[in-house]
Design a protein around this motif. Structure first.
Motif, mmCIF file in Angstrom:
data_model
loop_
_atom_site.group_PDB
_atom_site.id
_atom_site.type_symbol
_atom_site.label_atom_id
_atom_site.label_comp_id
_atom_site.label_asym_id
_atom_site.label_seq_id
_atom_site.Cartn_x
_atom_site.Cartn_y
_atom_site.Cartn_z
ATOM 1 N N ARG A 1 0.834 -1.204 0.000
ATOM 2 C CA ARG A 1 0.000 0.000 0.000
ATOM 3 C C ARG A 1 0.866 1.250 0.000
ATOM 4 N NH1 ARG A 1 -4.562 2.754 1.210
ATOM 5 N NH2 ARG A 1 -4.417 4.406 2.781
ATOM 6 N N ALA A 2 1.946 1.236 0.811
ATOM 7 C CA ALA A 2 2.850 2.389 0.842
ATOM 8 C C ALA A 2 3.467 2.628 -0.530
ATOM 9 C CB ALA A 2 3.937 2.176 1.892
ATOM 10 N N ALA A 3 3.878 1.550 -1.193
ATOM 11 C CA ALA A 3 4.475 1.682 -2.523
ATOM 12 C C ALA A 3 3.473 2.245 -3.529
ATOM 13 C CB ALA A 3 4.988 0.321 -2.993
ATOM 14 N N GLN A 4 2.220 1.829 -3.411
ATOM 15 C CA GLN A 4 1.184 2.311 -4.326
ATOM 16 C C GLN A 4 0.918 3.805 -4.138
ATOM 17 O OE1 GLN A 4 -2.732 0.636 -3.637
ATOM 18 N NE2 GLN A 4 -3.250 0.777 -5.814
ATOM 19 N N LEU A 5 0.954 4.266 -2.889
ATOM 20 C CA LEU A 5 0.659 5.662 -2.582
ATOM 21 C C LEU A 5 1.861 6.582 -2.749
ATOM 22 C CD1 LEU A 5 -1.483 5.147 0.652
ATOM 23 C CD2 LEU A 5 -2.328 5.689 -1.646
ATOM 24 N N MET A 6 3.061 6.022 -2.734
ATOM 25 C CA MET A 6 4.292 6.802 -2.794
ATOM 26 C C MET A 6 4.469 7.417 -4.184
ATOM 27 S SD MET A 6 8.094 5.346 -1.827
ATOM 28 C CE MET A 6 7.482 4.676 -0.269
ATOM 29 N N THR A 7 4.667 8.717 -4.247
ATOM 30 C CA THR A 7 4.849 9.370 -5.538
ATOM 31 C C THR A 7 6.291 9.228 -6.021
ATOM 32 O OG1 THR A 7 5.508 11.514 -4.628
ATOM 33 C CG2 THR A 7 3.132 11.096 -4.869
ATOM 34 N N HIS A 8 6.486 9.562 -7.278
ATOM 35 C CA HIS A 8 7.826 9.606 -7.856
ATOM 36 C C HIS A 8 8.737 10.490 -7.005
ATOM 37 C CE1 HIS A 8 9.647 8.337 -11.724
ATOM 38 N NE2 HIS A 8 10.496 9.341 -11.537
ATOM 39 N N GLU A 9 8.227 11.642 -6.628
ATOM 40 C CA GLU A 9 9.020 12.593 -5.847
ATOM 41 C C GLU A 9 9.295 12.077 -4.442
ATOM 42 O OE1 GLU A 9 6.365 13.285 -7.642
ATOM 43 O OE2 GLU A 9 7.196 14.540 -9.245
ATOM 44 N N ASP A 10 8.317 11.397 -3.838
ATOM 45 C CA ASP A 10 8.533 10.799 -2.516
ATOM 46 C C ASP A 10 9.699 9.817 -2.557
ATOM 47 O OD1 ASP A 10 6.322 12.124 -1.441
ATOM 48 O OD2 ASP A 10 4.969 10.430 -1.803
ATOM 49 N N TRP A 11 9.672 8.959 -3.575
ATOM 50 C CA TRP A 11 10.700 7.916 -3.693
ATOM 51 C C TRP A 11 12.086 8.546 -3.834
ATOM 52 C CZ3 TRP A 11 14.488 6.121 -6.976
ATOM 53 C CH2 TRP A 11 14.920 4.812 -6.779
ATOM 54 N N TYR A 12 12.196 9.549 -4.682
ATOM 55 C CA TYR A 12 13.482 10.212 -4.871
ATOM 56 C C TYR A 12 13.920 10.979 -3.624
ATOM 57 C CZ TYR A 12 14.517 9.183 -9.755
ATOM 58 O OH TYR A 12 14.864 8.549 -10.922
ATOM 59 N N ALA A 13 12.963 11.552 -2.914
ATOM 60 C CA ALA A 13 13.304 12.272 -1.686
ATOM 61 C C ALA A 13 13.902 11.313 -0.653
ATOM 62 C CB ALA A 13 12.066 12.963 -1.116
ATOM 63 N N LEU A 14 13.330 10.119 -0.527
ATOM 64 C CA LEU A 14 13.878 9.114 0.385
ATOM 65 C C LEU A 14 15.277 8.693 -0.045
ATOM 66 C CD1 LEU A 14 10.719 6.894 0.910
ATOM 67 C CD2 LEU A 14 11.939 8.122 2.715
ATOM 68 N N TRP A 15 15.449 8.450 -1.319
ATOM 69 C CA TRP A 15 16.751 8.035 -1.837
ATOM 70 C C TRP A 15 17.801 9.118 -1.577
ATOM 71 C CZ3 TRP A 15 17.949 7.403 -7.785
ATOM 72 C CH2 TRP A 15 19.229 6.867 -7.939
ATOM 73 N N THR A 16 17.465 10.360 -1.884
ATOM 74 C CA THR A 16 18.427 11.450 -1.707
ATOM 75 C C THR A 16 18.766 11.642 -0.237
ATOM 76 O OG1 THR A 16 17.504 12.554 -3.644
ATOM 77 C CG2 THR A 16 18.855 13.889 -2.169
ATOM 78 N N ALA A 17 17.772 11.537 0.648
ATOM 79 C CA ALA A 17 18.050 11.679 2.081
ATOM 80 C C ALA A 17 18.953 10.565 2.565
ATOM 81 C CB ALA A 17 16.732 11.669 2.856
ATOM 82 N N ALA A 18 18.687 9.331 2.125
ATOM 83 C CA ALA A 18 19.485 8.205 2.591
ATOM 84 C C ALA A 18 20.920 8.246 2.067
ATOM 85 C CB ALA A 18 18.818 6.898 2.168
ATOM 86 N N ARG A 19 21.114 8.699 0.838
ATOM 87 C CA ARG A 19 22.471 8.733 0.290
ATOM 88 C C ARG A 19 23.263 9.893 0.865
ATOM 89 N NH1 ARG A 19 23.801 10.995 -4.818
ATOM 90 N NH2 ARG A 19 24.553 8.954 -5.484
ATOM 91 N N GLY A 20 22.590 10.920 1.422
ATOM 92 C CA GLY A 20 23.279 11.987 2.129
ATOM 93 C C GLY A 20 23.909 13.034 1.254
ATOM 94 N N ARG A 21 23.601 13.012 -0.031
ATOM 95 C CA ARG A 21 24.137 14.020 -0.951
ATOM 96 C C ARG A 21 23.247 14.050 -2.185
ATOM 97 N NH1 ARG A 21 26.861 9.430 -1.095
ATOM 98 N NH2 ARG A 21 27.531 8.507 -3.080
ATOM 99 N N PRO A 22 23.247 15.148 -2.919
ATOM 100 C CA PRO A 22 22.354 15.237 -4.080
ATOM 101 C C PRO A 22 22.717 14.223 -5.149
ATOM 102 C CG PRO A 22 23.199 17.407 -3.435
ATOM 103 C CD PRO A 22 23.989 16.392 -2.670
ATOM 104 N N LEU A 23 21.758 13.916 -5.975
ATOM 105 C CA LEU A 23 22.011 13.073 -7.141
ATOM 106 C C LEU A 23 22.922 13.826 -8.112
ATOM 107 C CD1 LEU A 23 18.428 11.698 -7.690
ATOM 108 C CD2 LEU A 23 20.419 10.358 -6.994
ATOM 109 N N PRO A 24 23.733 13.100 -8.892
ATOM 110 C CA PRO A 24 24.619 13.787 -9.848
ATOM 111 C C PRO A 24 23.828 14.519 -10.939
ATOM 112 C CG PRO A 24 24.635 11.409 -10.222
ATOM 113 C CD PRO A 24 23.876 11.641 -8.963
#
Length: 349
Positions: free
Chosen positions: A326-349
């Motif tokens: 359910r979380a995956a279904q509700l998660m937007t493209h931007e949500d997913w990228y925001a989580l990824w960017t926060a976890a990696r600790g630096r902006p995407l290239p």
């Protein structure tokens, strides 16, 4: 893999049967059907405890499927005390490991037998022949390959008649190399990223399931362990698996989960783990799902059909992870990228 007690124990504590029973039944109620084991987990005690639990409940026994693993030899566990840690995938090792697992689990067959790690000393044709024998005898339904390269998968499949139905890799919001390898192509940081090239594409083309061990990231983003203490939770390693799963002791004692509370100047989170935990909490509130569902849902949002392997023994967290679709279904493209960017600790290239 922590089902049944602690690594290195001499006997299974009676209380661990109750904790394990609660966890297994919570998973069954939440809709989990496949249970993941290995011969090395708690020196075989995990399989023993699970076998006892399903042996006392005919309905549960019929409802669940079991997969297990072979190939890792740990001193004082699957190898003599004086031996070095090593890997063995020769015919006798594969067969004896499975036979031991079947006996401990109290079952006649397993859905899938994983090769836990590659063994450089055993020719792939010998390992394949052993697996084919077990498949022909009806002891295994199919073959799984764990922690292996794309080349390993291709080579073993070339020698196998038995179907390869799954590969298992460490994947989570904390272990992001599958996606990092994609965006860091033609980038200097790409040299530090290791993930089998072409493995997701091969699995998609051949109908092989990708399973993600450590999918909950040890609970570091969902309140099981404080972010700053996450490294200290790592246990003996396939041992890395033991440390990256939830630590059940606090939950079993009835203590509340410890929320991430460390903060930098001004009270704001100041590490990637803290910032990610805060973002997970905000998304969980907005999506009306538990934090665990957000963490595991991040994996499910990927287009690879990943099956997460959840290692917590806490019934509440087990049920929470079942809401990940359910979380995956509700998660937007931007949500997913925001989580990824926060976890990696630096902006995407």
């Amino acid at each position: 893999m922590n089902l049944g007690g602690a690594w290195g124990q001499e006997r299974i504590p009676a209380a661990q049967y109750d904790a394990a029973r609660d966890a297994v039944h919570a998973a069954h109620r939440a809709g989990y059907t496949l249970f993941d084991h290995a011969d090395i987990y708690i020196g075989g005690d995990s399989e023993t405890v699970f076998g006892r639990i399903i042996g006392e409940d005919a309905v549960l026994r019929q409802a669940v499927q079991v997969q297990t693993k072979c190939g890792i030899r740990l001193p004082g566990n699957t190898a003599p005390a004086g031996a070095p840690a090593h890997y063995r995938l020769d015919r006798d090792a594969v067969r004896s490991s499975l036979e031991g697992s079947l006996q401990r689990l109290g079952v006649d067959r397993v859905e899938r037998l994983f090769l836990h790690r590659p063994d450089p000393l055993t020719p792939p044709e010998e390992t394949a022949a052993a697996l084919d024998e077990l498949h022909q005898e009806g002891l295994i339904g199919s073959v799984g390959l764990s922690n292996m390269t794309t080349e390993h998968v291709v080579e073993l499949r070339r020698h196998l008649r038995a179907p390869v139905t799954a590969v298992q890799m460490q994947l989570s919001l904390a272990h992001r190399n599958l996606v990092e390898a994609q965006v860091l192509a033609n980038h200097p940081d790409g040299a530090a990223v290791s993930f089998p090239r072409g493995l997701p594409e091969l699995c998609a083309a051949e109908g092989i399931e990708i399973q993600a061990w450590g999918a909950l990231a040890g609970g570091v983003y969902s309140g099981a362990t404080p972010p700053r203490a996450s490294a200290a939770a790592h246990g003996p390693s396939d041992q890395g698996e033991a440390g990256r799963r939830d630590r059940p002791a606090a939950d079993a004692a009835g203590e509340p989960d410890r929320a991430a509370s460390s903060a930098g100047a001004g009270g704001l989170p100041d590490t990637p783990e803290e910032r990610t935990s805060a973002l997970v909490a905000r998304l969980a509130e907005r999506l009306e799902v538990p934090a665990e569902a957000v963490v595991v849902g991040w994996l499910l949002r990927l287009p690879h059909g990943i099956r997460p392997v959840v290692g917590t023994l806490n019934p509440r967290r087990i049920a929470a992870c079942a809401q990940a679709p359910r979380a995956a279904q509700l998660m937007t493209h931007e949500d997913w990228y925001a989580l990824w960017t926060a976890a990696r600790g630096r902006p995407l290239p």
